[in-house]
Write a protein that holds these residues in place. Structure first.
Motif, PDB file in Angstrom:
ATOM      1  N   GLU A  93       0.832  -1.197   0.000  1.00 10.70           N
ATOM      2  CA  GLU A  93       0.000   0.000   0.000  1.00 10.70           C
ATOM      3  C   GLU A  93       0.876   1.260   0.000  1.00 10.70           C
ATOM      4  OE1 GLU A  93      -4.070   1.679   2.151  1.00 10.70           O
ATOM      5  OE2 GLU A  93      -3.294  -0.327   2.586  1.00 10.70           O
ATOM      6  N   ARG A  94       1.970   1.211   0.720  1.00 14.17           N
ATOM      7  CA  ARG A  94       2.910   2.338   0.741  1.00 14.17           C
ATOM      8  C   ARG A  94       3.435   2.618  -0.670  1.00 14.17           C
ATOM      9  NH1 ARG A  94       7.740   4.136   4.415  1.00 14.17           N
ATOM     10  NH2 ARG A  94       6.464   3.289   6.095  1.00 14.17           N
ATOM     11  N   ALA A  95       3.801   1.564  -1.396  1.00 11.44           N
ATOM     12  CA  ALA A  95       4.346   1.726  -2.741  1.00 11.44           C
ATOM     13  C   ALA A  95       3.297   2.245  -3.711  1.00 11.44           C
ATOM     14  CB  ALA A  95       4.899   0.389  -3.240  1.00 11.44           C
ATOM     15  N   ALA A  96       2.088   1.673  -3.665  1.00  8.06           N
ATOM     16  CA  ALA A  96       1.023   2.097  -4.576  1.00  8.06           C
ATOM     17  C   ALA A  96       0.654   3.565  -4.349  1.00  8.06           C
ATOM     18  CB  ALA A  96      -0.197   1.211  -4.387  1.00  8.06           C
ATOM     19  N   HIS A 190      -3.827 -11.179  -2.171  1.00  9.61           N
ATOM     20  CA  HIS A 190      -5.163 -11.598  -2.547  1.00  9.61           C
ATOM     21  C   HIS A 190      -5.706 -10.610  -3.580  1.00  9.61           C
ATOM     22  CE1 HIS A 190      -5.453 -14.763   0.423  1.00  9.61           C
ATOM     23  NE2 HIS A 190      -5.099 -13.925   1.389  1.00  9.61           N
ATOM     24  N   GLU A 191      -6.454 -11.127  -4.521  1.00 12.42           N
ATOM     25  CA  GLU A 191      -7.020 -10.280  -5.574  1.00 12.42           C
ATOM     26  C   GLU A 191      -7.844  -9.132  -4.985  1.00 12.42           C
ATOM     27  OE1 GLU A 191     -10.341 -11.038  -8.972  1.00 12.42           O
ATOM     28  OE2 GLU A 191      -8.588 -12.375  -9.029  1.00 12.42           O
ATOM     29  N   ALA A 192      -8.614  -9.419  -3.942  1.00 14.06           N
ATOM     30  CA  ALA A 192      -9.455  -8.389  -3.322  1.00 14.06           C
ATOM     31  C   ALA A 192      -8.602  -7.259  -2.749  1.00 14.06           C
ATOM     32  CB  ALA A 192     -10.329  -8.998  -2.239  1.00 14.06           C
ATOM     33  N   GLU A 193      -7.420  -7.596  -2.211  1.00 10.81           N
ATOM     34  CA  GLU A 193      -6.527  -6.586  -1.650  1.00 10.81           C
ATOM     35  C   GLU A 193      -5.975  -5.683  -2.746  1.00 10.81           C
ATOM     36  OE1 GLU A 193      -3.893  -4.657   1.238  1.00 10.81           O
ATOM     37  OE2 GLU A 193      -5.921  -5.491   1.165  1.00 10.81           O
ATOM     38  N   VAL A 194      -5.630  -6.274  -3.874  1.00  5.43           N
ATOM     39  CA  VAL A 194      -5.113  -5.495  -4.995  1.00  5.43           C
ATOM     40  C   VAL A 194      -6.172  -4.510  -5.490  1.00  5.43           C
ATOM     41  CG1 VAL A 194      -4.290  -5.612  -7.380  1.00  5.43           C
ATOM     42  CG2 VAL A 194      -3.461  -7.268  -5.695  1.00  5.43           C
ATOM     43  N   ILE A 195      -7.401  -4.989  -5.624  1.00  2.00           N
ATOM     44  CA  ILE A 195      -8.474  -4.111  -6.097  1.00  2.00           C
ATOM     45  C   ILE A 195      -8.746  -3.004  -5.078  1.00  2.00           C
ATOM     46  CG2 ILE A 195     -10.933  -4.008  -6.663  1.00  2.00           C
ATOM     47  CD1 ILE A 195     -10.648  -6.782  -7.902  1.00  2.00           C
ATOM     48  N   ARG A 196      -8.720  -3.352  -3.794  1.00  2.00           N
ATOM     49  CA  ARG A 196      -8.980  -2.337  -2.761  1.00  2.00           C
ATOM     50  C   ARG A 196      -7.941  -1.218  -2.819  1.00  2.00           C
ATOM     51  NH1 ARG A 196      -7.144  -0.568   1.907  1.00  2.00           N
ATOM     52  NH2 ARG A 196      -5.425  -2.086   1.955  1.00  2.00           N
ATOM     53  N   VAL A 197      -6.675  -1.597  -2.907  1.00  3.17           N
ATOM     54  CA  VAL A 197      -5.605  -0.600  -2.956  1.00  3.17           C
ATOM     55  C   VAL A 197      -5.689   0.220  -4.244  1.00  3.17           C
ATOM     56  CG1 VAL A 197      -3.093  -0.307  -3.106  1.00  3.17           C
ATOM     57  CG2 VAL A 197      -4.080  -1.906  -1.444  1.00  3.17           C
TER      58      VAL A 197
END
Length: 404
Positions: A93-96, A190-197
């Motif tokens: 999340e820091r990087a994104a 997890h795919e859901a984490e990627v979409i959330r971020v």
């Protein structure tokens, strides 16, 4: 997984195991999107988005990932500008957030811009001092003259001096449209984490769609031969021609021809002929670069002036052999094994795989699996390579540039 955010930005996620993650924002705009008074602007922006945002100083940007063991980088090509990062999984999340802040909220502070101009000017002058690199810019001007692909990525020191924050923002507003942006992620998430971020930091940006089609007009090509006198120890030679685009059926065959003639392997054909057998060349290569509408195939070598004519005869003879003599099935099977091996060896670079996935989505709106590419390679026949070589090495279509 490919997911399109509400603002038109596409997200591509590739899951892998491991403790390190990777992400990048790939923008489908580069030096070919520049107007004549903007030559070098895409590269200038690549440098200066590191120099401050609405919430961070240049120092804060550089330390945001480095301080936790991550890495931050960027690059510019003729058709892309990319900022990307490698990090421990916990810092995704820091990087994104950092990449989004740099790309969408740069402030281009004047003091920092003036300092960075000196850095870029030194890069431009250093590049010009390296004939084995500068010759490619001159050759592309010969082959693509009159089109948006002709000018080099770095620009000139004269135009660089005129750039400011307003000019950079104008270029970004015109070209960094949300339908030309891909956020690529690779890691054990997890795919859901990627979409959330992605929704939180990328999806919150205002929708800005392309208002006009990209200028993909290629000028009429007139083959040319040119000799430039330069004070160098070696003669430097580039010969080549226009080649298939990213969407051309002969793209794969052309890539195979480039690898066979002058790829990274020690047994590449021209390296064997010029370096190992004749002993008249050290740096020898063949490269194929595909763009959205056209491509470029080049053969480069450096040699002593006394060996120049002999080297030219050897290379031209090999080019003629490629366009007149097909591979035997045994030769092709052996080369396919090498080509696939090199492809699989290169696939262990996870950060490059992440960037490649983003570029693939920009071009094709899909990720082309390595397994599919291997199947296509296995299906190539001698006639396919011969046809591609005959089209590529048409004697009436070859250009040549010599520094001597």
């Amino acid at each position: 997984m490919i997911h399109t955010l509400a603002n038109g930005i596409r997200v591509v996620f590739t899951p892998i195991k491991g403790d390190v993650g990777y992400c990048g924002i790939i923008v489908g705009a580069g030096s070919r999107n520049e107007k004549p008074d903007e030559y070098g602007m895409a590269h200038f922006i690549e440098h200066t988005i590191f120099k401050g945002t609405k919430k961070r100083s240049a120092y804060a940007i550089l330390n945001r990932l480095d301080s936790v063991g991550g890495e931050l980088n960027a690059y510019t090509t003729k058709e892309e500008t990319t900022v990307h990062a490698a990090f421990l999984l916990r810092d995704f999340e820091r990087a994104a957030e950092l990449l989004a802040d740099m790309l969408f909220n740069p402030t281009f502070p004047s003091r920092e811009l003036n300092r960075e101009k000196d850095v870029i000017a030194d890069e431009i002058l250093s590049y010009a001092d390296t004939p084995s690199e500068a010759i490619f810019d001159d050759f592309e001007e010969m082959v693509f003259g009159g089109s948006s692909l002709a000018h080099n990525i770095l620009g000139t020191t004269e135009l660089l001096a005129s750039f400011d924050g307003d000019a950079a923002r104008s270029f970004m507003k015109r070209n960094y449209t949300t339908d030309r942006i891909v956020f690529s992620v690779m890691g054990d998430f997890h795919e859901a984490e990627v979409i959330r971020v992605a929704e939180k930091y990328i999806g919150c940006q205002e929708e800005n769609l392309s208002r006009s089609p990209r200028d993909n007009k290629s000028a009429i090509y007139t083959p040319n031969s040119k000799v430039v006198e330069r004070d160098t120890h070696q003669c430097h030679v580039v010969m080549g021609c226009r080649a298939p685009s990213n969407y051309d059926a002969d793209k794969l065959a052309t890539s195979m021809i480039a690898s066979y003639l002058g790829g990274d392997t020690m047994n590449a054909r021209l390296s064997m002929l010029l370096r190992e057998r004749a002993g008249i060349g050290y740096n020898v290569s063949a490269e194929y670069t595909a763009f959205v509408d056209i491509g470029l195939f080049t053969i480069y070598f450096g040699t002593d002036s006394s060996s120049l004519n002999r080297a030219l005869r050897i290379v031209n003879k090999e080019i003629e052999r490629m366009r007149t003599e097909p591979f035997t099935q045994v030769q092709l099977a052996r080369f396919k094994r090498q080509f696939i091996g090199q492809l699989l060896m290169s696939s262990i670079d996870n950060e490059e795989n992440m960037l490649s996935a983003g570029r693939s989505v920009l071009l094709y709106n899909r990720v082309v699996p390595t397994e599919e590419i291997c199947r296509r390679i296995e299906a190539v026949e001698p006639a396919d390579l011969l046809r591609a070589a005959q089209t590529l090495f048409n004697p009436d279509g070859m250009s040549q540039l010599i520094y001597k």
